[in-house]
Design an enzyme around this catalytic site. Structure first.
Site, mmCIF file in Angstrom:
data_model
loop_
_atom_site.group_PDB
_atom_site.id
_atom_site.type_symbol
_atom_site.label_atom_id
_atom_site.label_comp_id
_atom_site.label_asym_id
_atom_site.label_seq_id
_atom_site.Cartn_x
_atom_site.Cartn_y
_atom_site.Cartn_z
ATOM 1 N N CYS A 40 0.661 6.137 -3.195
ATOM 2 C CA CYS A 40 1.865 5.512 -3.785
ATOM 3 C C CYS A 40 1.779 4.002 -3.562
ATOM 4 O O CYS A 40 2.696 3.373 -3.039
ATOM 5 C CB CYS A 40 3.143 6.096 -3.212
ATOM 6 S SG CYS A 40 3.173 7.893 -3.123
ATOM 7 N N ALA A 63 1.381 1.169 -5.572
ATOM 8 C CA ALA A 63 1.917 0.070 -6.386
ATOM 9 C C ALA A 63 3.160 -0.528 -5.723
ATOM 10 O O ALA A 63 3.948 0.194 -5.130
ATOM 11 C CB ALA A 63 2.259 0.591 -7.780
ATOM 12 N N GLY A 82 0.989 -2.871 -4.620
ATOM 13 C CA GLY A 82 -0.273 -3.217 -3.980
ATOM 14 C C GLY A 82 -0.197 -4.159 -2.802
ATOM 15 O O GLY A 82 -1.239 -4.522 -2.241
ATOM 16 N N LYS A 111 0.740 -3.699 0.305
ATOM 17 C CA LYS A 111 0.222 -3.114 1.551
ATOM 18 C C LYS A 111 -1.277 -2.871 1.441
ATOM 19 O O LYS A 111 -2.007 -2.967 2.429
ATOM 20 C CB LYS A 111 0.985 -1.825 1.864
ATOM 21 C CG LYS A 111 2.488 -2.031 2.046
ATOM 22 C CD LYS A 111 3.198 -0.719 2.317
ATOM 23 C CE LYS A 111 4.712 -0.896 2.369
ATOM 24 N NZ LYS A 111 5.308 -1.212 1.056
ATOM 25 N N ASP A 122 -1.664 5.632 -7.375
ATOM 26 C CA ASP A 122 -0.250 5.651 -7.770
ATOM 27 C C ASP A 122 -0.102 6.469 -9.049
ATOM 28 O O ASP A 122 -1.004 6.484 -9.901
ATOM 29 C CB ASP A 122 0.287 4.232 -7.993
ATOM 30 C CG ASP A 122 1.804 4.168 -7.878
ATOM 31 O OD1 ASP A 122 2.293 3.870 -6.776
ATOM 32 O OD2 ASP A 122 2.490 4.440 -8.883
ATOM 33 N N ASP A 128 -1.389 11.613 -8.909
ATOM 34 C CA ASP A 128 -0.202 12.122 -8.227
ATOM 35 C C ASP A 128 -0.547 12.356 -6.758
ATOM 36 O O ASP A 128 -1.423 13.168 -6.435
ATOM 37 C CB ASP A 128 0.229 13.430 -8.898
ATOM 38 C CG ASP A 128 1.505 14.015 -8.331
ATOM 39 O OD1 ASP A 128 1.884 13.666 -7.195
ATOM 40 O OD2 ASP A 128 2.137 14.840 -9.025
ATOM 41 N N ASP A 150 3.134 5.754 1.700
ATOM 42 C CA ASP A 150 4.313 4.936 1.389
ATOM 43 C C ASP A 150 5.154 5.744 0.384
ATOM 44 O O ASP A 150 5.093 5.509 -0.823
ATOM 45 C CB ASP A 150 3.859 3.597 0.817
ATOM 46 C CG ASP A 150 5.000 2.606 0.685
ATOM 47 O OD1 ASP A 150 6.114 2.912 1.137
ATOM 48 O OD2 ASP A 150 4.776 1.526 0.103
ATOM 49 N N CYS A 164 11.188 2.800 2.378
ATOM 50 C CA CYS A 164 12.157 1.703 2.430
ATOM 51 C C CYS A 164 13.571 2.293 2.317
ATOM 52 O O CYS A 164 14.432 1.781 1.616
ATOM 53 C CB CYS A 164 11.892 0.652 1.354
ATOM 54 S SG CYS A 164 11.839 1.282 -0.338
#
Length: 434
Positions: A254, A256, A258, A260, A278, A304, A323, A376
Site C-alpha cells: 500500500c 502510494a 511513495g 515511505k 499499491d 492487491d 501501511d 494514519c
C-alpha cells in the site's frame, strides 16, 4: 473569476458528489493567480472544518433548503458565513463578493436571497453561535458517529482536545535526504534561503524539520534535485521503525504515494531490492515520480496487498511495511473532507480489510523477519485492537519494541493529532519467530 463561486463548486463536488478535496481543489486552482489560489484554498478548507455549524446557521435562517440544481448556492452561502465568522475580510466585502458569486454560478435571480441570508446572519450570529455550542457535533464540527467513537476511546475531555486539534491547520514538515545532507547542514541552507523559522524533532526522527510557515516547495533549497521532501513528521517515523538493513529484501505494501518507500531507500541505499505495491495504478504514478525526483530505484507493482500470490512469486521478504488502508482519522486536520466522506459503517469494513492484508503479508515474511504495521488512524479498532487480535490468532508473531525511545511491547505506539505537532499515526512492530 469569482473565487467564492469557485469555492462553492468545489465544496459541492466534495460534500455532495463524494470527490476528495485533493482532487477537486487543484483542478479549480489551475488558472488562478497565487493570491486567489490561496484564498480559494482557505475558503474550502475552512468551510469543511466548520461544515455542520455553518449548515446549522443555514437551516436556521432559511425556510427551506436549496436542492438539486440550486445546491451550489447552499455552499456559496456557507462560504459567506465562513468569511464573516472566521476571517479578517471586512463584512461588506465578504457579503458583496459572495452575493456576486450567484451571478458567476449562473443564478443571478438568487442574489437577493443570498444577500438577505448573509445580512440576517450578521444580525443574529451571537444567538446562533450560542445555540451551536449546545450540541457536540456543532460544537466540535465532527460528525456525530465520530464524536461518539472518540469519546468512547479517549473520554470526553481528551476527545474534545483531539477534535480541537483536528480543526487546526497542519504545519509543513520536511524530510531531509541524508544521501545529500545532514539535517544540520540543510538547516544552514534554509537560513541562507531566508526560511529560518523551523523546528527539529528529537534524534528518533533524525531527518524531520517543521517549518513555522508553509512555503512553495520549489523555494526549498534543492527540492528538484531531491535534497528534501515534504512529509509529516509522524509518517517519517515509518522508515526509522522499519530499520532496513544492508542486503534486505523489503516490501512496502500500500505504498502510494511513495514517501515511505523513498525514505527507506534514503536511509539504506544498499538494499537487495525494494518492492513497492499499491492497488491504485493512478497513485502508483506518484510513487514513480518520487523515485525519479530522488534518483532512487524500486520495483513498482500494481497489485492487491491482500492477494500477494497474484503479483509476487519471489523469495520471502526480510522486512515488510504494511501501511494499511484506514479511516485516516489521524490526518483530518490535513484533509478536512475525510470526516464528511467517511461513514461509521466504513470502520468495520476497513478492519476486515486490514486483517486480510496482515494475514496475507505475514505469509510472505521470512522467519525472523520484521513486519511494521502502520495506519494514519486514531481509532483503536484499526490499531491496538487489530494488533491484539492478530497476536492472539498468530502463533509465530511477537510484538517487539519500535525503538530505544519507544520500547512498549504490549500495544504499539498511538500518536494523536498535534502530538509534537505531528499527525495522528499508529505503529506496531511484529517479528516472525521460528
Amino acid at each position: 473569476m469569482n473565487v467564492r463561486a469557485l469555492a462553492a463548486q468545489v465544496l459541492n463536488q466534495v460534500v455532495e458528489q463524494g470527490q476528495s478535496l485533493s482532487q477537486a481543489l487543484p483542478a479549480a486552482q489551475k488558472d488562478l493567480n497565487p493570491k486567489d489560489k490561496a484564498l480559494l484554498q482557505m475558503l474550502c478548507y475552512g468551510v469543511l472544518r466548520t461544515l455542520p455549524r455553518l449548515d446549522f446557521f443555514c437551516r436556521s435562517l432559511m425556510q427551506k433548503p436549496l436542492k438539486g440544481k440550486q445546491r451550489a448556492m447552499h455552499f456559496l452561502i456557507l462560504v459567506g458565513f465562513y468569511q464573516l465568522l472566521y476571517t479578517r475580510i471586512p463584512s461588506h466585502a465578504a457579503v458583496g463578493e459572495t452575493v456576486n458569486g450567484a451571478k458567476a454560478l449562473k443564478k443571478p435571480a438568487l442574489k437577493g436571497m443570498v444577500n438577505g441570508v448573509l445580512r440576517s446572519f450578521l444580525r443574529e450570529q451571537e444567538a446562533l453561535l450560542e445555540k451551536a455550542e449546545q450540541q457536540d457535533a456543532l460544537k466540535y464540527c465532527h460528525p456525530s458517529w465520530l464524536v461518539k467513537r472518540l469519546q468512547s476511546a479517549y473520554g470526553n475531555e481528551k476527545a474534545a482536545t483531539i477534535m480541537d486539534n483536528n480543526n487546526q491547520q497542519a504545519p509543513m514538515w520536511l524530510r531531509v535526504n541524508v544521501i545529500h545532507h545532514s539535517r544540520e547542514a540543510y538547516k544552514t541552507l534554509l537560513d541562507d534561503a531566508e526560511l529560518s523559522n523551523f523546528t527539529a524533532l528529537d534524534d528518533e526522527n533524525k531527518n524531520a524539520l517543521r517549518l513555522e510557515k508553509a512555503t512553495d516547495v520549489y523555494k526549498l533549497p534543492g527540492f528538484t534535485e531531491g535534497w528534501v521532501s515534504v512529509q509529516d513528521g509522524a509518517a517519517q517515523l515509518a522508515a526509522h521503525y522499519l530499520d532496513a538493513q544492508q542486503g534486505d529484501l523489503i516490501l512496502d505494501a500500500c505504498a502510494a504515494p511513495g514517501g515511505k518507500t523513498v525514505h527507506t531507500l534514503e536511509l539504506q541505499p544498499q538494499l537487495k531490492q525494494m518492492v513497492a505495491v499499491d492497488a491504485d495504478d493512478k497513485r502508483l504514478v506518484r510513487v514513480q515520480e518520487n523515485l525519479d525526483r530522488l534518483k532512487l530505484q524500486a520495483t513498482v507493482i500494481h497489485g492487491d496487498a491482500s492477494k500477494p500470490d497474484e503479483w509476487w512469486q519471489g523469495e520471502l521478504f526480510d522486512r515488510i511495511l504494511c501501511d494499511a488502508p484506514c479511516s485516516a482519522t489521524g490526518v483530518i486536520r490535513r484533509h478536512p473532507d475525510i470526516r464528511w466522506l467517511r461513514r461509521d459503517s466504513d470502520i468495520a469494513e476497513l478492519v476486515k480489510l486490514q486483517k486480510s492484508i496482515l494475514n496475507a503479508l505475514w505469509a510472505k515474511l521470512k522467519p525472523g523477519g520484521i513486519l511494521l504495521y502502520a495506519t494514519c488512524s486514531i481509532l483503536p479498532d484499526e490499531n491496538e485492537l487489530q494488533i491484539k487480535n492478530f497476536l492472539e490468532n498468530t502463533a509465530d508473531a511477537t510484538l517487539i519494541a519500535l525503538s530505544e525511545q519507544h520500547n512498549d511491547t504490549t500495544k504499539g505506539r498511538q500518536l494523536l493529532p498535534n502530538e509534537d505537532a505531528m499527525d495522528g499515526f499508529y505503529y506496531a512492530k511484529l517479528q516472525k519467530t521460528g
